[in-house]
Design a protein around this motif. Structure first.
Motif, PDB file in Angstrom:
ATOM      1  N   ASN A  12      41.703  40.011  35.887  1.00  0.00           N
ATOM      2  CA  ASN A  12      41.719  40.125  37.341  1.00  0.00           C
ATOM      3  C   ASN A  12      42.969  39.428  37.868  1.00  0.00           C
ATOM      4  O   ASN A  12      43.202  38.267  37.562  1.00  0.00           O
ATOM      5  CB  ASN A  12      40.491  39.460  37.954  1.00  0.00           C
ATOM      6  N   PHE A  13      43.742  40.140  38.640  1.00  0.00           N
ATOM      7  CA  PHE A  13      44.918  39.519  39.238  1.00  0.00           C
ATOM      8  C   PHE A  13      45.224  40.195  40.570  1.00  0.00           C
ATOM      9  O   PHE A  13      44.723  41.274  40.859  1.00  0.00           O
ATOM     10  CB  PHE A  13      46.140  39.583  38.311  1.00  0.00           C
ATOM     11  N   SER A  14      46.029  39.519  41.370  1.00  0.00           N
ATOM     12  CA  SER A  14      46.419  40.089  42.655  1.00  0.00           C
ATOM     13  C   SER A  14      47.887  39.781  42.913  1.00  0.00           C
ATOM     14  O   SER A  14      48.416  38.782  42.436  1.00  0.00           O
ATOM     15  CB  SER A  14      45.564  39.529  43.793  1.00  0.00           C
ATOM     16  N   ILE A  15      48.500  40.665  43.666  1.00  0.00           N
ATOM     17  CA  ILE A  15      49.893  40.507  44.086  1.00  0.00           C
ATOM     18  C   ILE A  15      49.907  40.633  45.607  1.00  0.00           C
ATOM     19  O   ILE A  15      49.359  41.582  46.161  1.00  0.00           O
ATOM     20  CB  ILE A  15      50.796  41.589  43.455  1.00  0.00           C
ATOM     21  N   TYR A  79      50.862  41.530  55.778  1.00  0.00           N
ATOM     22  CA  TYR A  79      51.068  41.386  54.340  1.00  0.00           C
ATOM     23  C   TYR A  79      50.428  42.575  53.631  1.00  0.00           C
ATOM     24  O   TYR A  79      49.605  43.280  54.216  1.00  0.00           O
ATOM     25  CB  TYR A  79      50.482  40.072  53.818  1.00  0.00           C
ATOM     26  N   GLU A  80      50.845  42.780  52.421  1.00  0.00           N
ATOM     27  CA  GLU A  80      50.250  43.805  51.576  1.00  0.00           C
ATOM     28  C   GLU A  80      49.749  43.125  50.325  1.00  0.00           C
ATOM     29  O   GLU A  80      50.411  42.266  49.760  1.00  0.00           O
ATOM     30  CB  GLU A  80      51.263  44.888  51.217  1.00  0.00           C
ATOM     31  N   SER A  81      48.573  43.524  49.894  1.00  0.00           N
ATOM     32  CA  SER A  81      47.965  42.886  48.740  1.00  0.00           C
ATOM     33  C   SER A  81      47.449  43.952  47.781  1.00  0.00           C
ATOM     34  O   SER A  81      46.825  44.921  48.203  1.00  0.00           O
ATOM     35  CB  SER A  81      46.813  41.991  49.194  1.00  0.00           C
ATOM     36  N   ILE A  82      47.721  43.751  46.509  1.00  0.00           N
ATOM     37  CA  ILE A  82      47.215  44.630  45.457  1.00  0.00           C
ATOM     38  C   ILE A  82      46.316  43.777  44.572  1.00  0.00           C
ATOM     39  O   ILE A  82      46.754  42.745  44.049  1.00  0.00           O
ATOM     40  CB  ILE A  82      48.347  45.233  44.613  1.00  0.00           C
ATOM     41  N   VAL A  83      45.072  44.187  44.426  1.00  0.00           N
ATOM     42  CA  VAL A  83      44.110  43.446  43.612  1.00  0.00           C
ATOM     43  C   VAL A  83      43.645  44.361  42.498  1.00  0.00           C
ATOM     44  O   VAL A  83      43.225  45.493  42.744  1.00  0.00           O
ATOM     45  CB  VAL A  83      42.907  42.969  44.459  1.00  0.00           C
ATOM     46  N   HIS A  84      43.711  43.878  41.290  1.00  0.00           N
ATOM     47  CA  HIS A  84      43.251  44.640  40.139  1.00  0.00           C
ATOM     48  C   HIS A  84      42.064  43.908  39.538  1.00  0.00           C
ATOM     49  O   HIS A  84      42.157  42.734  39.200  1.00  0.00           O
ATOM     50  CB  HIS A  84      44.361  44.779  39.096  1.00  0.00           C
ATOM     51  N   ARG A  85      40.946  44.615  39.443  1.00  0.00           N
ATOM     52  CA  ARG A  85      39.763  44.049  38.810  1.00  0.00           C
ATOM     53  C   ARG A  85      39.399  44.941  37.627  1.00  0.00           C
ATOM     54  O   ARG A  85      39.168  46.126  37.793  1.00  0.00           O
ATOM     55  CB  ARG A  85      38.601  43.986  39.799  1.00  0.00           C
ATOM     56  N   ARG A  86      39.340  44.347  36.480  1.00  0.00           N
ATOM     57  CA  ARG A  86      38.977  45.101  35.284  1.00  0.00           C
ATOM     58  C   ARG A  86      37.468  45.336  35.295  1.00  0.00           C
ATOM     59  O   ARG A  86      36.696  44.434  35.546  1.00  0.00           O
ATOM     60  CB  ARG A  86      39.381  44.344  34.036  1.00  0.00           C
TER      61      ARG A  86
END
Length: 111
Positions: A12-15, A79-86
């Motif tokens: 799990n990470f976010s940008i 802001y813009e946020s990209i969140v990836h959850r496996r």
């Protein structure tokens, strides 16, 4: 165990991308006031020298600059946020179950 913890951290990470707001709202107001003052002094000098058309164009320039400062101020907190959850391999839940505007449906693609 160490490699499992590392793999869990990478799952799990976010940008987040934010604009670089180098001026506070108060500083932005001071800069705008300085530019307006200088521009109006120069335009008044040309107007008194007989070039009266400089003054209306200076006014239009300052209106455009004020609009640009306003837009920058309004969007300074964006802001813009990209969140990836496996997801687990057995999880078949769709990302978005409703149709998006324009008829595009987004799903998990897990079959």
């Amino acid at each position: 165990m160490g490699s499992e913890a590392f793999a869990a951290e990478r799952a799990n990470f976010s940008i987040t991308a934010k604009p670089n707001c180098s001026l506070t709202p108060n500083q932005r107001l001071w800069i705008f006031s300085a530019i307006v003052s200088f521009s109006l002094i120069v335009a008044m000098g040309f107007t008194l020298a007989g070039a009266w058309l400089v003054f209306p164009f200076a006014g239009m320039e300052l209106l455009a600059l004020g609009a640009a400062f306003y837009v920058v101020q309004r969007h300074s907190g964006d802001y813009e946020s990209i969140v990836h959850r496996r997801r687990r391999s057995g999880d078949r839940e769709a990302c978005l179950q409703e149709d998006q505007p324009g008829g595009v449906s987004v799903g998990s693609g897990l079959g």
